[in-house]
Scaffold this motif. Structure first.
Motif, PDB file in Angstrom:
ATOM      1  N   VAL A   1       0.837  -1.206   0.000  1.00 15.49           N
ATOM      2  CA  VAL A   1       0.000   0.000   0.000  1.00 15.49           C
ATOM      3  C   VAL A   1       0.868   1.250   0.000  1.00 15.49           C
ATOM      4  CG1 VAL A   1      -1.627   1.358   1.367  1.00 15.49           C
ATOM      5  CG2 VAL A   1      -2.001  -1.085   1.071  1.00 15.49           C
ATOM      6  N   VAL A   2       1.868   1.268   0.868  1.00 16.21           N
ATOM      7  CA  VAL A   2       2.761   2.434   0.928  1.00 16.21           C
ATOM      8  C   VAL A   2       3.492   2.614  -0.400  1.00 16.21           C
ATOM      9  CG1 VAL A   2       4.810   3.415   2.031  1.00 16.21           C
ATOM     10  CG2 VAL A   2       3.052   2.312   3.426  1.00 16.21           C
ATOM     11  N   GLY A   3       4.007   1.516  -0.952  1.00 17.73           N
ATOM     12  CA  GLY A   3       4.720   1.602  -2.225  1.00 17.73           C
ATOM     13  C   GLY A   3       3.831   2.083  -3.355  1.00 17.73           C
ATOM     14  N   TYR A   4       2.608   1.606  -3.370  1.00 18.98           N
ATOM     15  CA  TYR A   4       1.671   2.026  -4.428  1.00 18.98           C
ATOM     16  C   TYR A   4       1.375   3.517  -4.320  1.00 18.98           C
ATOM     17  CZ  TYR A   4      -1.928   1.342  -7.967  1.00 18.98           C
ATOM     18  OH  TYR A   4      -2.659   1.390  -9.134  1.00 18.98           O
ATOM     19  N   LEU A   5       1.077   3.977  -3.106  1.00 18.19           N
ATOM     20  CA  LEU A   5       0.734   5.392  -2.919  1.00 18.19           C
ATOM     21  C   LEU A   5       1.909   6.306  -3.245  1.00 18.19           C
ATOM     22  CD1 LEU A   5      -1.346   5.206   0.396  1.00 18.19           C
ATOM     23  CD2 LEU A   5      -2.189   5.290  -1.959  1.00 18.19           C
ATOM     24  N   VAL A   6       3.116   5.873  -2.856  1.00 15.28           N
ATOM     25  CA  VAL A   6       4.306   6.693  -3.117  1.00 15.28           C
ATOM     26  C   VAL A   6       4.565   6.813  -4.613  1.00 15.28           C
ATOM     27  CG1 VAL A   6       6.822   6.754  -2.884  1.00 15.28           C
ATOM     28  CG2 VAL A   6       5.399   6.287  -0.883  1.00 15.28           C
ATOM     29  N   THR A   7       4.529   5.684  -5.328  1.00 16.49           N
ATOM     30  CA  THR A   7       4.788   5.743  -6.765  1.00 16.49           C
ATOM     31  C   THR A   7       3.643   6.420  -7.512  1.00 16.49           C
ATOM     32  OG1 THR A   7       3.894   3.498  -6.998  1.00 16.49           O
ATOM     33  CG2 THR A   7       6.276   3.721  -6.768  1.00 16.49           C
ATOM     34  N   TYR A   8       2.425   6.239  -7.040  1.00 13.93           N
ATOM     35  CA  TYR A   8       1.265   6.893  -7.665  1.00 13.93           C
ATOM     36  C   TYR A   8       1.367   8.408  -7.556  1.00 13.93           C
ATOM     37  CZ  TYR A   8      -3.660   7.572  -8.959  1.00 13.93           C
ATOM     38  OH  TYR A   8      -4.832   7.943  -9.587  1.00 13.93           O
ATOM     39  N   ALA A   9       2.017   8.865  -6.464  1.00 12.17           N
ATOM     40  CA  ALA A   9       2.205  10.309  -6.268  1.00 12.17           C
ATOM     41  C   ALA A   9       3.369  10.854  -7.078  1.00 12.17           C
ATOM     42  CB  ALA A   9       2.417  10.602  -4.787  1.00 12.17           C
ATOM     43  N   GLY A  10       4.089   9.983  -7.778  1.00  8.27           N
ATOM     44  CA  GLY A  10       5.150  10.452  -8.670  1.00  8.27           C
ATOM     45  C   GLY A  10       6.550  10.362  -8.103  1.00  8.27           C
ATOM     46  N   ILE A  11       6.713   9.791  -6.923  1.00  8.70           N
ATOM     47  CA  ILE A  11       8.034   9.682  -6.297  1.00  8.70           C
ATOM     48  C   ILE A  11       8.727   8.425  -6.819  1.00  8.70           C
ATOM     49  CG2 ILE A  11       9.276   9.482  -4.110  1.00  8.70           C
ATOM     50  CD1 ILE A  11       6.901  10.873  -2.785  1.00  8.70           C
ATOM     51  N   ARG A  12       9.964   8.585  -7.276  1.00  8.27           N
ATOM     52  CA  ARG A  12      10.714   7.473  -7.865  1.00  8.27           C
ATOM     53  C   ARG A  12      12.153   7.450  -7.359  1.00  8.27           C
ATOM     54  NH1 ARG A  12       6.235   7.036  -9.371  1.00  8.27           N
ATOM     55  NH2 ARG A  12       5.398   6.378 -11.394  1.00  8.27           N
ATOM     56  N   PHE A  13      12.748   6.258  -7.417  1.00 13.97           N
ATOM     57  CA  PHE A  13      14.182   6.157  -7.197  1.00 13.97           C
ATOM     58  C   PHE A  13      14.902   6.735  -8.415  1.00 13.97           C
ATOM     59  CE2 PHE A  13      13.043   2.564  -4.305  1.00 13.97           C
ATOM     60  CZ  PHE A  13      13.648   3.074  -3.159  1.00 13.97           C
ATOM     61  N   PRO A  14      16.122   7.247  -8.228  1.00  5.85           N
ATOM     62  CA  PRO A  14      16.894   7.731  -9.379  1.00  5.85           C
ATOM     63  C   PRO A  14      17.063   6.632 -10.430  1.00  5.85           C
ATOM     64  CG  PRO A  14      17.933   8.417  -7.328  1.00  5.85           C
ATOM     65  CD  PRO A  14      16.835   7.463  -6.950  1.00  5.85           C
ATOM     66  N   GLY A  15      16.780   6.966 -11.658  1.00  6.50           N
ATOM     67  CA  GLY A  15      16.878   6.019 -12.757  1.00  6.50           C
ATOM     68  C   GLY A  15      15.575   5.318 -13.070  1.00  6.50           C
ATOM     69  N   ALA A  16      14.578   5.509 -12.235  1.00  6.90           N
ATOM     70  CA  ALA A  16      13.290   4.853 -12.454  1.00  6.90           C
ATOM     71  C   ALA A  16      12.187   5.870 -12.719  1.00  6.90           C
ATOM     72  CB  ALA A  16      12.931   4.004 -11.240  1.00  6.90           C
ATOM     73  N   GLU A  17      12.580   7.047 -13.172  1.00  5.66           N
ATOM     74  CA  GLU A  17      11.606   8.122 -13.378  1.00  5.66           C
ATOM     75  C   GLU A  17      10.574   7.792 -14.443  1.00  5.66           C
ATOM     76  OE1 GLU A  17      14.836   8.475 -13.366  1.00  5.66           O
ATOM     77  OE2 GLU A  17      15.389   9.891 -11.773  1.00  5.66           O
ATOM     78  N   ASP A  18      10.941   6.959 -15.404  1.00  9.37           N
ATOM     79  CA  ASP A  18      10.039   6.658 -16.518  1.00  9.37           C
ATOM     80  C   ASP A  18       9.151   5.432 -16.260  1.00  9.37           C
ATOM     81  OD1 ASP A  18      11.109   8.795 -17.927  1.00  9.37           O
ATOM     82  OD2 ASP A  18      12.644   7.553 -18.877  1.00  9.37           O
TER      83      ASP A  18
END
Length: 201
Positions: free
Chosen positions: A81-98
């Protein structure tokens, strides 16, 4: 006519009662659940909730295994749940922006990253199963106790009542997270996720 209707209803009730389960069987079911009704996770308002009868006639060892499975899945679901919400909000690790969020990420993750994830999962399973907590001569208090004599945070100084309360909170949060991640995935497939998560970036 009213008397006739009442007579018909009384006849139907009497007929249905003839096919109802016998009293000894009900008592037996109650006896089966009684051995687990004081266990951790048996809480109001449902109490001991086993509608499918998975624990009918089962041992304490079987119960402990299923409790561990529930705890493990709850922890994974909380991370999901936390991972989904974080990535859904546009937060990414460097190199995974796309890499997109949600199910679309499964097709966008590079093969090497997927292999690393699989290897990590394998190592975690190997380290924690079937007898977790074998480092530093540490003996876990319960299945899922992964402190290993290093990460204590004052746990050993607390009372048994406090520990039970915290473990129950973790179980409940895990149960909620399992329902939460399932709901998120269903709404994504339905195409209306933006109605409940309006902060997509």
């Amino acid at each position: 006519k009213t008397k006739m209707k009442l007579a018909v209803i009384a006849t139907l009730v009497a007929g249905a009662a003839a096919f109802s389960p016998a009293a000894p069987k009900a008592a037996s079911t109650t006896a089966l659940s009684a051995s687990f009704d004081k266990e951790l996770g048996v809480q109001p308002p449902l109490g001991f909730f086993d509608p499918m009868g998975y624990l009918d006639g089962e041992s304490q060892e079987r119960f402990e295994h299923l409790r561990w499975v529930e705890l493990k899945h709850g922890r994974i679901a909380m991370l999901a749940v936390v991972g989904y919400l974080v990535t859904y909000a546009g937060i990414r690790f460097p190199g995974a922006e796309d890499i997109p969020a949600g199910f679309a990420a499964l097709d966008a993750i590079p093969g090497q990253v997927a292999a690393q994830m699989g290897f990590t999962f394998f190592l975690m399973e190997a380290a924690n199963s079937p007898t977790p907590g074998t480092y530093n001569d540490f003996k876990p208090e319960f299945m899922g106790d992964f402190r290993n004599g290093a990460l204590d945070f004052g746990w050993d100084k607390q009372t048994d009542e406090w520990k039970t309360k915290k473990r129950a909170i973790e179980l409940n949060n895990g149960r909620a997270a399992q329902m939460g991640i399932l709901g998120i995935m269903v709404h994504e497939k339905l195409g209306n996720l933006d109605a409940i998560l309006p902060f997509q970036n």
